[in-house]
Write an enzyme that holds these catalytic residues in place. Structure first.
Site, PDB file in Angstrom:
ATOM      1  N   SER A 189       0.823  -1.200   0.000  1.00 23.16           N
ATOM      2  CA  SER A 189       0.000   0.000   0.000  1.00 23.16           C
ATOM      3  C   SER A 189       0.855   1.246   0.000  1.00 23.16           C
ATOM      4  O   SER A 189       1.973   1.255   0.526  1.00 23.16           O
ATOM      5  CB  SER A 189      -0.887  -0.006   1.254  1.00 23.16           C
ATOM      6  OG  SER A 189      -1.475   1.247   1.479  1.00 23.16           O
TER       7      SER A 189
ATOM      8  N   TYR B  40      -0.160   0.770  10.785  1.00 25.89           N
ATOM      9  CA  TYR B  40      -0.413   0.244   9.442  1.00 25.89           C
ATOM     10  C   TYR B  40       0.743   0.609   8.520  1.00 25.89           C
ATOM     11  O   TYR B  40       1.255  -0.237   7.772  1.00 25.89           O
ATOM     12  CB  TYR B  40      -1.730   0.808   8.911  1.00 25.89           C
ATOM     13  CG  TYR B  40      -2.064   0.387   7.502  1.00 25.89           C
ATOM     14  CD1 TYR B  40      -2.396  -0.933   7.218  1.00 25.89           C
ATOM     15  CD2 TYR B  40      -2.072   1.309   6.456  1.00 25.89           C
ATOM     16  CE1 TYR B  40      -2.723  -1.323   5.923  1.00 25.89           C
ATOM     17  CE2 TYR B  40      -2.394   0.927   5.162  1.00 25.89           C
ATOM     18  CZ  TYR B  40      -2.717  -0.387   4.902  1.00 25.89           C
ATOM     19  OH  TYR B  40      -3.037  -0.775   3.622  1.00 25.89           O
TER      20      TYR B  40
END
Length: 313
Positions: free
Chosen positions: A159, A185
């Site tokens: 990501s 994250y």
């Protein structure tokens, strides 16, 4: 100087587009998190090329339903469903121990995003444990199977969130700093890219390559802990991809002859991404710290130590 890899595909290309003409009959693939979203689409398209696909999932019943749907859609019945919980080292060990024979493609797709503060029984922050350590243990546990193929590919579905945080080496598990779901994250995604860099270097003699891919902004179950996926800033509507478009880069990197022998890279929109020294345009580019060879080696050693130490470390 490293040559930039460019392909005929881009933002709007779908996984079906990039797999046109690819024949993987006789090859075996594993897709983690294949019971929904990008994982399902990736497994479907790989099955459509003739590959024998294993859906590695936490929810076996959901995986079985998806496998049935894929078989009906593609005509490929060579599908298997196996339980895999990436936050549980014992589950990973069971999976890798049970695997027999060579493995051509491993798509590390599963993950969690911006979840509330949680820790595994080992004391590991859950996002780092699931997104990085789980896939690290899985891939290293399957090393012999990957090496047996002679030209295996590992795909880390990552990501642009890696730009939110480098690895905070002195406090990976938020033992002292306040927990922030997006920073957690971000560093887990950075870890995934670094893994691809070091796996390619370490396993060069086995002809195993690993690359990280950015699927783009795709709304799936991954965003269940966020405001529709917009917790870290909204994405313009024109940059939102369909699931088919989101799976394209992973399928391309897993199957395309253009990527033969290419590893340690980060791909976005089906092309080699630019290395950035500052945050760039939304969803594009890879931070230099995420492809740093020294950082990649450090993370590998650290990960091996954490998995060996077990609970409390």
């Amino acid at each position: 100087m490293t040559t930039t890899i460019t392909t005929p595909y881009g933002f709007s290309s779908t996984a079906t587009d990039v797999a046109q003409g690819i024949d993987l009959a006789g090859r075996r693939a594993i897709v983690t998190g294949a019971s929904s979203g990008l994982g399902t689409e990736t497994a479907r398209v790989l099955a459509g090329t003739g590959a024998a696909v294993t859906l590695a999932v936490r929810d076996v019943a959901a995986g079985e339903r998806v496998a049935t749907e894929i078989a009906e859609a593609t005509g490929n019945r060579d599908l298997r469903v196996a339980r895999l919980d990436l936050a549980d080292p014992e589950s990973i060990a069971d999976f890798t121990t049970a695997w027999r024979g060579p493995l051509h493609i491993l798509v590390n797709n599963a993950g969690v995003m911006a979840c509330p503060e949680q820790y595994t029984e080992q004391g590991w922050e859950r996002q780092f444990a699931t997104n990085h350590l789980g896939h690290f243990a899985l891939t290293t546990g399957l090393h012999a199977a990957l090496a047996a193929d002679g030209a295996a590919r590992v795909v880390a579905v990552r990501s642009s969130g890696h730009q939110l945080s480098p690895i905070v080496w002195d406090d990976i598990h938020f033992a002292f700093r306040p927990y922030d779901p997006w920073l957690a994250y971000g560093q887990s995604k950075t870890a995934n890219v670094l893994f691809a860099v070091e796996a390619t270097r370490r396993w060069a003699d086995d002809n195993i390559t690993a690359n990280a891919v950015m699927p783009g902004a795709v709304y799936t179950n991954l965003q269940r802990h966020t405001d529709g996926g917009r917790g870290s800033g909204s994405v313009p509507a024109e940059l939102i991809k369909t699931v088919g478009q989101g799976a394209a880069t992973a399928v391309l990197v897993a199957t395309s002859p253009l990527l033969e022998g290419i590893g340690g890279r980060y791909f976005a929109d089906c092309n080699d991404a630019e290395v950035l020294d500052r945050r760039g345009a939304p969803l594009l580019g890879v931070a230099r710290y995420a492809v740093d060879p020294a950082g990649a080696r450090r993370l590998w050693t650290l990960s091996e130590g954490m998995l060996a130490a077990g609970p409390g470390h």
